[in-house]
Design a protein around this motif. Structure first.
Motif, PDB file in Angstrom:
ATOM      1  N   ARG A   1      44.299 -68.702 -15.999  1.00 53.26           N
ATOM      2  CA  ARG A   1      45.737 -68.732 -16.264  1.00 53.26           C
ATOM      3  C   ARG A   1      45.977 -69.828 -17.289  1.00 53.26           C
ATOM      4  NH1 ARG A   1      50.060 -71.876 -14.834  1.00 53.26           N
ATOM      5  NH2 ARG A   1      52.102 -70.822 -14.777  1.00 53.26           N
ATOM      6  N   TYR A   2      46.796 -69.521 -18.294  1.00 52.17           N
ATOM      7  CA  TYR A   2      47.061 -70.493 -19.356  1.00 52.17           C
ATOM      8  C   TYR A   2      48.553 -70.728 -19.476  1.00 52.17           C
ATOM      9  CZ  TYR A   2      47.129 -72.673 -23.987  1.00 52.17           C
ATOM     10  OH  TYR A   2      47.320 -73.536 -25.043  1.00 52.17           O
ATOM     11  N   ASP A   3      48.951 -71.998 -19.467  1.00 49.85           N
ATOM     12  CA  ASP A   3      50.347 -72.389 -19.625  1.00 49.85           C
ATOM     13  C   ASP A   3      50.544 -72.854 -21.059  1.00 49.85           C
ATOM     14  OD1 ASP A   3      52.779 -73.938 -19.708  1.00 49.85           O
ATOM     15  OD2 ASP A   3      52.742 -73.972 -17.515  1.00 49.85           O
ATOM     16  N   VAL A   4      51.264 -72.053 -21.845  1.00 49.26           N
ATOM     17  CA  VAL A   4      51.445 -72.367 -23.266  1.00 49.26           C
ATOM     18  C   VAL A   4      52.195 -73.681 -23.436  1.00 49.26           C
ATOM     19  CG1 VAL A   4      52.429 -71.557 -25.449  1.00 49.26           C
ATOM     20  CG2 VAL A   4      51.416 -69.912 -23.859  1.00 49.26           C
ATOM     21  N   ALA A   5      53.156 -73.953 -22.567  1.00 54.06           N
ATOM     22  CA  ALA A   5      53.971 -75.164 -22.703  1.00 54.06           C
ATOM     23  C   ALA A   5      53.139 -76.433 -22.524  1.00 54.06           C
ATOM     24  CB  ALA A   5      55.121 -75.131 -21.697  1.00 54.06           C
ATOM     25  N   THR A   6      52.234 -76.433 -21.552  1.00 54.11           N
ATOM     26  CA  THR A   6      51.429 -77.633 -21.288  1.00 54.11           C
ATOM     27  C   THR A   6      50.061 -77.597 -21.962  1.00 54.11           C
ATOM     28  OG1 THR A   6      50.430 -76.704 -19.275  1.00 54.11           O
ATOM     29  CG2 THR A   6      52.547 -77.850 -19.038  1.00 54.11           C
ATOM     30  N   GLY A   7      49.638 -76.393 -22.376  1.00 55.38           N
ATOM     31  CA  GLY A   7      48.314 -76.259 -22.971  1.00 55.38           C
ATOM     32  C   GLY A   7      47.185 -76.308 -21.963  1.00 55.38           C
ATOM     33  N   LYS A   8      47.499 -76.172 -20.683  1.00 55.33           N
ATOM     34  CA  LYS A   8      46.489 -76.290 -19.629  1.00 55.33           C
ATOM     35  C   LYS A   8      45.994 -74.911 -19.172  1.00 55.33           C
ATOM     36  CE  LYS A   8      46.762 -80.819 -19.223  1.00 55.33           C
ATOM     37  NZ  LYS A   8      47.490 -81.435 -18.108  1.00 55.33           N
ATOM     38  N   SER A   9      44.683 -74.840 -18.963  1.00 55.65           N
ATOM     39  CA  SER A   9      44.062 -73.652 -18.371  1.00 55.65           C
ATOM     40  C   SER A   9      43.630 -73.973 -16.952  1.00 55.65           C
ATOM     41  CB  SER A   9      42.832 -73.215 -19.173  1.00 55.65           C
ATOM     42  OG  SER A   9      43.173 -72.763 -20.463  1.00 55.65           O
ATOM     43  N   SER A  10      43.742 -72.989 -16.074  1.00 54.07           N
ATOM     44  CA  SER A  10      43.262 -73.144 -14.702  1.00 54.07           C
ATOM     45  C   SER A  10      42.584 -71.850 -14.281  1.00 54.07           C
ATOM     46  CB  SER A  10      44.414 -73.475 -13.746  1.00 54.07           C
ATOM     47  OG  SER A  10      45.427 -72.482 -13.813  1.00 54.07           O
ATOM     48  N   VAL A  11      41.567 -71.959 -13.452  1.00 52.95           N
ATOM     49  CA  VAL A  11      40.825 -70.778 -13.005  1.00 52.95           C
ATOM     50  C   VAL A  11      41.706 -69.938 -12.091  1.00 52.95           C
ATOM     51  CG1 VAL A  11      38.872 -69.966 -11.644  1.00 52.95           C
ATOM     52  CG2 VAL A  11      38.577 -71.880 -13.231  1.00 52.95           C
ATOM     53  N   TRP A  12      41.820 -68.663 -12.388  1.00 55.03           N
ATOM     54  CA  TRP A  12      42.579 -67.732 -11.545  1.00 55.03           C
ATOM     55  C   TRP A  12      41.634 -66.900 -10.675  1.00 55.03           C
ATOM     56  CZ3 TRP A  12      43.338 -62.323 -11.160  1.00 55.03           C
ATOM     57  CH2 TRP A  12      44.458 -61.940 -10.402  1.00 55.03           C
ATOM     58  N   ALA A  13      40.492 -66.519 -11.219  1.00 56.47           N
ATOM     59  CA  ALA A  13      39.504 -65.766 -10.448  1.00 56.47           C
ATOM     60  C   ALA A  13      38.120 -66.032 -11.024  1.00 56.47           C
ATOM     61  CB  ALA A  13      39.803 -64.274 -10.473  1.00 56.47           C
TER      62      ALA A  13
END
Length: 690
Positions: A401-413
């Motif tokens: 999952r990527y948050d464009v506003a913060t530039g952060k990626s996190s594992v979704w699966a």
């Protein structure tokens, strides 16, 4: 080495004369449909009986099959699609024959099953094809793919109740499914119903875009766009995120040369307006903000650039404004997400993701977990949330999952697999082809594997298709036995843009074969593999590649796996989708093209007198992309000649088309046979894995 007695195959007397050249086609009768011609069906049965008996003698097959079952038994996810606050995604629990469609009502909520195709057919060969949720997330339009065919039956599901609606649409192929913003219906593309008995062989012409209103029969569907005066043109339709426009992309072959037609759906009388004419350049829609549309194009940019057009501009031609200029890397795709342009580039065949503001100012990059390939980055132009996948040869596909506003990626699966990815090494090398062209190649090995070792070399080399790093559990079974896996990024693909593609097609097609042969020579010269240790594999256009290089350099290879290949280059355009391929191959009816095609056509260039590698070809009875007659004729010709003592066999699957939708159990069986076959002929000693 025990010789093999091949089935007796009737040899006909058909000879065609073109441009003063007499070309024999003794196995023309094998082009007939195996489902309707008893003679062809009997030939198929005889060939499968011979192949099955031979494969049963291979000691490594059961070991590979057991290990493949364990390796493939891991949870796999598709990239989620967000609509109406819901998240729709595909998931396979491991050994399910087909992936299942799920929905979550919240990002961290529990998933529930929406569509499970595993009960649709006893043999597991009916698959869920394309699907799309409506804007409010209340309905899903989805396609059913039966037995591997390209034809689709389209249905609609109510998400809340799980009820399948009465709506049914037939004769859909090579189509987008795109909802109207208000959910009243969807746009799709279809062909006319083929003549009786010609469903799997007749050419695909006169594709048109229709709108299906929910609750009405297909006969009432509205024709939106067609070109009856130009029957070879195909059309796909996409509704913009804001729901105000319909973007119709028109093609004629496989080249990325498009006409773009738009329809203002908000106009009192919506009418088609062609904004890019001529089928001269690529125009890939990246998104819009009102009337300002963004496109990825190769116009004045062989490695692609990003441009914008204002559809409200009052001028005879729509003005094109450069937003992001061409780079040394190849621009592979773009989308507007969360008010930013998110672009994917290929840098020496490895993914790099860059951000820009809508006016083209650089805005950083998306940090990736390593060397590999990304996919996804779909979503709404004003929603900062998006998802992407990342994979490499030693990295199972992980969804982020990527948050464009913060530039952060996190594992979704992230999958858990039955091996340690850290035990496998991926390297990239560069080698010189026959004409000096520098060609990249990926090499994958298990730690501790040293050469020379049994090696499998794979490539595609056509249609602007890029062979990016990607994970496959099936390959791990080969690598953990001490094998090497190599992928050559030969010309004809899209690895370095238009020039790379052009360098391997039409009159330049021989460069593709030269690049591949040079890869094999490099692997031997550098000690990765040794004498009688090199196997080769390719599918579709890659099957053509394998057939051609075996004819040209039978001494270089120990074994070959040509799969669903285009083997008769003088008649490919007469069946189903074959007529699209003239962009890469040329026209058999034109003399200059004919003479090029005849020189490398696998079926026509088999010559007795030199020992051939062991060959296990593959096709399927419901392959209506590359009809099985190609492989049937090629196999018959191979078996009719004195090509040495090694086997020349064919595996012909039932209810398995060109590849998509193939059930997991069939993949395991086929791969076990393939790996055992090349293991025998490359000297690999297959041992059980602890």
């Amino acid at each position: 080495m025990t010789s093999i007695t091949y089935p007796a195959t009737e040899r006909g007397t058909t000879v065609d004369e073109q441009f003063g050249v007499k070309v024999a086609d003794p196995y023309r009768w094998l082009e007939n449909d195996v489902r309707t011609d008893p003679k062809v069906a009997a030939w198929v049965a005889d060939e499968n009986k011979l192949t099955d008996a031979y494969l049963a003698t291979l000691p490594g097959r059961d070991i590979f099959k057991t290990r493949l079952k364990a390796l493939i038994d891991y949870e796999r996810f598709g990239t989620p699609v967000k609509k109406g606050g819901r998240y729709f995604y595909a998931r396979n629990s491991g050994l399910q024959n087909q992936a299942v469609l799920y929905v979550r009502d919240a990002i961290d909520g529990a998933g529930r099953v929406l569509i499970d195709p595993n009960g649709w057919a006893k043999d597991g060969a009916t698959a869920l094809g394309e699907w799309a949720p409506s804007e409010d997330g209340k309905r899903i339009v989805y396609a059913i793919q039966d037995g591997g065919t390209d034809w689709r039956t389209v249905k609609v599901l109510d998400v809340d109740s799980g009820k399948v609606l009465d709506d049914t649409v037939e004769w859909v192929k090579f189509s987008n499914l795109s909802w109207a913003k208000d959910g009243s219906g969807f746009y799709y593309s279809r062909f006319p119903a083929p003549p009786e008995g010609q469903k799997f062989q007749s050419t695909n012409e006169n594709q048109a875009v229709y709108f299906h209103k929910l609750g009405t029969p297909q006969s009432a569907d509205t024709l939106i766009y067609a070109t009856p005066d130009q029957p070879k043109r195909s059309h796909g339709a996409q509704v913009t995120d804001d729901g105000k426009w319909l973007v119709i992309t028109t093609t004629e072959g496989t080249d990325n040369r498009y006409e773009i037609t738009v329809i203002d759906l908000a106009a009192p009388k919506p009418a088609p307006r062609t904004i890019f004419k001529g089928l001269d350049y690529q125009w890939s829609f990246a998104g819009n903000v009102g009337g300002n549309f963004y496109w990825v194009t190769d116009k004045d940019a062989p490695r692609m650039r990003l441009v914008s057009t204002n559809l409200y501009a009052r001028s005879a031609e729509v003005p094109v404004v450069e937003v992001v200029p061409q780079d040394k890397a190849v621009l592979d795709g773009a989308a507007i997400i969360g008010g930013k342009l998110v672009t994917s580039y290929l840098v020496d065949v490895k993914s790099e993701v860059r951000r820009y503001s809508l006016d083209g100012k650089p805005d950083g990059t998306v940090a990736l977990p390593g060397i590999g390939s990304v996919g996804g980055f779909g979503g709404e132009a004003d929603d900062p949330e998006t998802f992407y996948s990342f994979t490499s040869y030693n990295r199972p596909t992980t969804i982020y999952r990527y948050d464009v506003a913060t530039g952060k990626s996190s594992v979704w699966a992230q999958p858990k697999v039955a091996f340690d990815p850290a035990n496998y090494l991926v390297s990239q090398v560069f080698y010189a082809s026959k004409d000096g062209t520098r060609v990249p190649m990926f090499i994958v090995r298990k730690k501790g594997t040293s050469g020379p070792a049994p090696t499998l070399l794979y490539a595609y080399g056509g249609f602007n298709v890029t062979m990016e790093p990607a994970f496959s559990a099936t390959r791990i079974a080969w690598l953990e036995q001490g094998g090497v896996y190599a992928v050559a990024n030969i010309r004809g693909g899209g690895e370095y843009g238009k020039e790379w593609h052009d360098g391997g097609r039409l009159a330049n097609k021989q460069n593709v074969f030269d690049d591949f042969i040079a890869a094999g020579e490099f692997l031997k010269a550098k000690g990765y593999t040794g004498k009688d240790q090199l196997a080769i594999m390719g599918g579709s256009n890659g099957g053509l590649l394998i057939g051609a290089v075996v004819n040209q350099r039978p001494d270089l290879f120990a074994a070959a796996l040509p799969q669903v290949g285009v083997m008769d280059m003088l008649r490919f355009d007469r069946f189903t989708a074959g007529r699209y391929w003239v962009d890469d191959y040329g026209y058999p009816s034109k003399e200059a093209d004919f003479r090029v095609l005849l020189k490398y056509s696998p079926y026509h260039n088999i010559r007795a007198g030199k020992p051939y590698p062991a060959i296990l070809a593959a096709t399927a009875d419901t392959d209506d992309r590359v009809v099985p007659g190609h492989t049937f004729k090629y196999t018959a010709m191979l078996q009719s000649m004195d090509l040495g003592p090694k086997p020349r066999l064919v595996r012909i699957e039932t209810r398995a088309g060109h590849g998509s939708g193939k059930p997991t159990d069939k993949i395991i069986d086929e791969t076990a046979s393939d790996w055992a076959f090349i293991a025998k002929w490359t000297g690999m000693v297959v041992k059980p894995v602890e």
